[in-house]
Design a protein around this motif. Structure first.
Motif, mmCIF file in Angstrom:
data_model
loop_
_atom_site.group_PDB
_atom_site.id
_atom_site.type_symbol
_atom_site.label_atom_id
_atom_site.label_comp_id
_atom_site.label_asym_id
_atom_site.label_seq_id
_atom_site.Cartn_x
_atom_site.Cartn_y
_atom_site.Cartn_z
ATOM 1 N N GLU A 1 0.818 -1.222 0.000
ATOM 2 C CA GLU A 1 0.000 0.000 0.000
ATOM 3 C C GLU A 1 0.844 1.261 0.000
ATOM 4 O O GLU A 1 0.326 2.363 0.107
ATOM 5 C CB GLU A 1 -0.938 0.012 1.227
ATOM 6 C CG GLU A 1 -1.959 -1.113 1.242
ATOM 7 C CD GLU A 1 -2.781 -1.175 -0.040
ATOM 8 O OE1 GLU A 1 -3.182 -0.114 -0.542
ATOM 9 O OE2 GLU A 1 -2.998 -2.286 -0.545
ATOM 10 N N ASP A 2 2.160 1.113 -0.039
ATOM 11 C CA ASP A 2 3.017 2.308 -0.014
ATOM 12 C C ASP A 2 4.103 2.158 -1.075
ATOM 13 O O ASP A 2 5.226 1.787 -0.791
ATOM 14 C CB ASP A 2 3.630 2.460 1.383
ATOM 15 C CG ASP A 2 4.451 3.739 1.484
ATOM 16 O OD1 ASP A 2 4.250 4.626 0.628
ATOM 17 O OD2 ASP A 2 5.285 3.841 2.396
ATOM 18 N N VAL A 3 3.703 2.421 -2.311
ATOM 19 C CA VAL A 3 4.617 2.235 -3.443
ATOM 20 C C VAL A 3 4.707 3.553 -4.231
ATOM 21 O O VAL A 3 4.046 3.731 -5.247
ATOM 22 C CB VAL A 3 4.123 1.070 -4.338
ATOM 23 C CG1 VAL A 3 5.053 0.836 -5.511
ATOM 24 C CG2 VAL A 3 4.000 -0.210 -3.517
ATOM 25 N N PRO A 4 5.499 4.512 -3.718
ATOM 26 C CA PRO A 4 5.546 5.830 -4.360
ATOM 27 C C PRO A 4 6.452 5.822 -5.595
ATOM 28 O O PRO A 4 7.631 6.161 -5.535
ATOM 29 C CB PRO A 4 6.101 6.742 -3.260
ATOM 30 C CG PRO A 4 6.906 5.839 -2.383
ATOM 31 C CD PRO A 4 6.364 4.442 -2.535
ATOM 32 N N ASP B 1 11.491 6.619 -8.617
ATOM 33 C CA ASP B 1 10.907 7.027 -7.338
ATOM 34 C C ASP B 1 10.044 8.263 -7.566
ATOM 35 O O ASP B 1 10.425 9.156 -8.326
ATOM 36 C CB ASP B 1 12.016 7.350 -6.321
ATOM 37 C CG ASP B 1 12.783 6.098 -5.926
ATOM 38 O OD1 ASP B 1 12.297 4.982 -6.233
ATOM 39 O OD2 ASP B 1 13.869 6.246 -5.331
ATOM 40 N N ARG B 2 8.890 8.287 -6.891
ATOM 41 C CA ARG B 2 7.997 9.436 -7.050
ATOM 42 C C ARG B 2 8.468 10.564 -6.130
ATOM 43 O O ARG B 2 8.749 10.334 -4.960
ATOM 44 C CB ARG B 2 6.573 9.018 -6.672
ATOM 45 C CG ARG B 2 5.524 9.957 -7.171
ATOM 46 C CD ARG B 2 4.156 9.463 -6.781
ATOM 47 N NE ARG B 2 3.876 9.726 -5.394
ATOM 48 C CZ ARG B 2 2.979 9.066 -4.664
ATOM 49 N NH1 ARG B 2 2.289 8.091 -5.191
ATOM 50 N NH2 ARG B 2 2.771 9.368 -3.405
ATOM 51 N N MET B 3 8.553 11.770 -6.703
ATOM 52 C CA MET B 3 8.988 12.918 -5.897
ATOM 53 C C MET B 3 7.755 13.730 -5.521
ATOM 54 O O MET B 3 6.737 13.677 -6.204
ATOM 55 C CB MET B 3 9.941 13.793 -6.715
ATOM 56 C CG MET B 3 11.206 13.070 -7.130
ATOM 57 S SD MET B 3 12.370 14.157 -7.967
ATOM 58 C CE MET B 3 11.711 14.246 -9.619
ATOM 59 N N SER B 4 7.870 14.500 -4.453
ATOM 60 C CA SER B 4 6.731 15.357 -4.115
ATOM 61 C C SER B 4 7.202 16.786 -3.891
ATOM 62 O O SER B 4 8.367 17.024 -3.558
ATOM 63 C CB SER B 4 6.001 14.825 -2.897
ATOM 64 O OG SER B 4 6.914 14.697 -1.846
ATOM 65 N N GLY B 5 6.282 17.728 -4.100
ATOM 66 C CA GLY B 5 6.599 19.148 -3.956
ATOM 67 C C GLY B 5 5.875 19.941 -5.027
ATOM 68 O O GLY B 5 5.038 19.400 -5.751
ATOM 69 N N GLN B 6 6.200 21.228 -5.130
ATOM 70 C CA GLN B 6 5.665 22.070 -6.204
ATOM 71 C C GLN B 6 6.456 21.822 -7.481
ATOM 72 O O GLN B 6 7.642 21.535 -7.418
ATOM 73 C CB GLN B 6 5.850 23.550 -5.837
ATOM 74 C CG GLN B 6 4.921 24.050 -4.771
ATOM 75 C CD GLN B 6 3.565 24.373 -5.345
ATOM 76 O OE1 GLN B 6 3.448 24.705 -6.517
ATOM 77 N NE2 GLN B 6 2.549 24.262 -4.531
ATOM 78 N N GLU B 7 5.786 22.002 -8.620
ATOM 79 C CA GLU B 7 6.514 21.912 -9.889
ATOM 80 C C GLU B 7 6.799 23.307 -10.418
ATOM 81 O O GLU B 7 6.047 24.241 -10.145
ATOM 82 C CB GLU B 7 5.686 21.146 -10.921
ATOM 83 C CG GLU B 7 5.623 19.662 -10.628
ATOM 84 C CD GLU B 7 4.917 18.879 -11.723
ATOM 85 O OE1 GLU B 7 5.045 19.243 -12.907
ATOM 86 O OE2 GLU B 7 4.236 17.900 -11.381
ATOM 87 N N ALA B 8 7.881 23.454 -11.162
ATOM 88 C CA ALA B 8 8.187 24.730 -11.825
ATOM 89 C C ALA B 8 8.843 24.436 -13.166
ATOM 90 O O ALA B 8 9.417 23.357 -13.362
ATOM 91 C CB ALA B 8 9.101 25.577 -10.959
ATOM 92 N N VAL C 1 1.563 7.757 -12.532
ATOM 93 C CA VAL C 1 1.923 7.957 -11.123
ATOM 94 C C VAL C 1 1.217 6.887 -10.283
ATOM 95 O O VAL C 1 0.014 6.687 -10.418
ATOM 96 C CB VAL C 1 1.495 9.373 -10.667
ATOM 97 C CG1 VAL C 1 1.832 9.590 -9.192
ATOM 98 C CG2 VAL C 1 2.169 10.433 -11.534
ATOM 99 N N CYS C 2 1.988 6.187 -9.438
ATOM 100 C CA CYS C 2 1.425 5.060 -8.677
ATOM 101 C C CYS C 2 1.600 5.290 -7.176
ATOM 102 O O CYS C 2 2.560 5.929 -6.744
ATOM 103 C CB CYS C 2 2.164 3.765 -9.035
ATOM 104 S SG CYS C 2 2.295 3.503 -10.803
ATOM 105 N N GLY C 3 0.654 4.705 -6.403
ATOM 106 C CA GLY C 3 0.742 4.804 -4.949
ATOM 107 C C GLY C 3 0.744 3.442 -4.280
ATOM 108 O O GLY C 3 1.120 3.316 -3.122
ATOM 109 N N THR C 4 0.309 2.410 -5.038
ATOM 110 C CA THR C 4 0.240 1.059 -4.459
ATOM 111 C C THR C 4 0.884 0.062 -5.418
ATOM 112 O O THR C 4 1.078 0.353 -6.607
ATOM 113 C CB THR C 4 -1.223 0.623 -4.243
ATOM 114 O OG1 THR C 4 -1.845 0.526 -5.543
ATOM 115 C CG2 THR C 4 -1.994 1.610 -3.384
#
Ligand code: GLY
Length: 432
Positions: free
Chosen positions: A142-145, A192-199, A161-164
């Motif tokens: 359940e935690d596959v970023p 690996d999925r990154m998180s944050g704002q995009e620019a 984009v995947c989450g699981t």
């Protein structure tokens, strides 16, 4: 001189509008163009990927410079083909365009050049990729970023984009078993999925000198507050406070310079527009992807602010003398572009609805309505795509530019027209 612009979107309308303002330019042709370029330039009924016909048109009409808008013809090698025919075309060669045309090429180059990006693995078949997912995440399904990306061009839909674990396996199935993206899925990466704002940081380079443009921010999701499905971009503004001067210098030194040098070292010198899609992570900016052309809709607010004669910059890039030109001049006022779309977009939508209120919108101060999915039918402008118009405004502040853009939006109507209501709010509320 005569200039040919290839493409039919809002980006190409903005390019035609800006280049047409040069006192050095006699005629601007756009192939195939839209209803907006039919007014601001001259449309030519040739598809953006019909290179043979485009070359023949350019020769017959004394075209001095061709500017290529979209990625598909660049990745197909249109600049090389024009060059072999003795014609000058602005944009990267086929080999350099692999930065966008092949995710595997791009990620390997980023790794070689030591440019910050997410960790990744490359695969050529589904079985190995599934084994990788099951071995790595079998105990935490359940935690596959992760993001699974088809290697080739897939009309902006090839990054899943995947989450699981289930979503990751489904993404592999789509790309590598049911082949939803055709040969674009011959290879794929799992990163690996990154998180944050995009620019979006764009630069013009002749392969040696890099001129960085003011930073912009796109709004890719369909719904307000960055909700709903991904789109080609529902609006953009420039400059964005998400990237301050210090960060911009860091991006130049740690991202753009090593990339341009690595391309040169690998004998694929990059000339044209280099567009770094960045994720602003807690560890600093990292490259999500490279594009090899102007962003759409980022191009619209950027060119609205550019004061320098753009054809001079294009010519200097083609001549390899960007180092010699004066620094680029910009209107200090920020600019925002609100995309108006067809009902249903980004899912299937109808075409052919009459658009009303364009004359009224054009009268709003400091506004330019760039057309994208439009066409002229018997002097009537009708919808012809998902993203239909890019209503772009300048203002003393982002808030004023936003007010002007939405004032113009309110003048325009057709059956099913919609837009996001919060373009540029991240800058206004500083939720960055
Ligand atoms: N604005 C996103 C793109 O042009 O790819």
């Amino acid at each position: 001189m005569n200039v040919l612009i290839i493409g039919s979107g809002g980006r190409e309308h903005a390019l035609a509008w800006k280049i047409g303002q040069s006192s050095r330019v006699d005629r601007v042709f756009v192939a195939p163009g839209n209803a907006g370029t039919e007014v601001d330039a001259e449309n030519v009924d040739i598809s953006a990927t019909d290179t043979a016909k485009l070359i023949s048109f350019a020769k017959q009409n004394q075209v001095d410079i061709t500017v290529v808008g979209p990625e598909a013809p660049l990745c197909d090698g249109i600049v090389d083909d024009f060059s072999e025919a003795g014609l000058r075309a602005f944009g990267p060669s086929r080999r350099a365009a692999q930065l966008e045309g092949s995710k595997v090429f791009c990620k390997k180059m980023l790794r070689t050049a030591d440019v910050p990006t997410a960790d990744f693995h490359t695969f050529e078949d589904a079985t190995n990729a599934e084994r990788f997912i099951n071995e790595r995440y079998g105990e935490t399904p359940e935690d596959v970023p992760l993001v699974v990306k088809a290697d080739g061009l897939a009309a902006g839909k090839g990054a899943i984009v995947c989450g699981t674990q289930e979503e990751a396996l489904l993404a592999i199935e789509k790309i590598a078993r049911s082949r939803e993206f055709g040969t674009a899925g011959d290879r794929f990466i799992i990163e690996d999925r990154m998180s944050g704002q995009e620019a979006s940081i764009l630069a013009i380079t002749d392969g040696q000198t890099i001129l960085t443009l003011p930073p912009a921010q796109d709004h890719k999701r369909a719904g307000d507050g960055d909700t709903g499905p991904n789109t080609g971009g529902m609006g953009a503004y420039c400059p964005t406070p998400a990237i301050n001067d210090e960060m911009l210098s860091w991006v130049e030194e740690s991202v753009l310079v090593p990339t341009v040098h690595a391309m040169k070292r690998s004998r694929n010198p990059f000339r044209g527009i280099l567009y770094a899609g960045l994720m602003l992570t807690p560890q600093g900016p990292k490259v999500l992807e490279y594009n090899v052309r102007f962003g759409d809709p980022e191009c619209q607010p950027m060119l609205m602010r550019m004061k320098t004669d753009f054809i001079d910059v294009i010519e200097a890039t083609l001549d390899g003398r960007l180092a010699e030109i004066e620094p680029l001049q910009w209107d200090p006022r920020p600019s925002i572009c609100v995309v108006m779309a067809s009902e249903g977009y980004p899912n299937p939508y109808d075409k052919g609805h009459s658009i009303r209120g364009l004359e009224e919108a054009a009268k709003v101060e400091d506004v330019k309505v760039f057309h994208a999915g439009t066409r002229m039918v018997n002097h009537d402008v009708v919808t012809n795509g998902g993203r239909v118009l890019g209503v772009t405004a300048l203002g003393e502040s982002v808030a004023t530019a936003k007010l002007q853009a939405y004032r113009a939006v309110q003048c325009i109507r057709w059956d099913g027209a919609w837009c996001r209501k919060d373009i540029s709010d991240k800058a206004i509320t500083q939720q960055i």
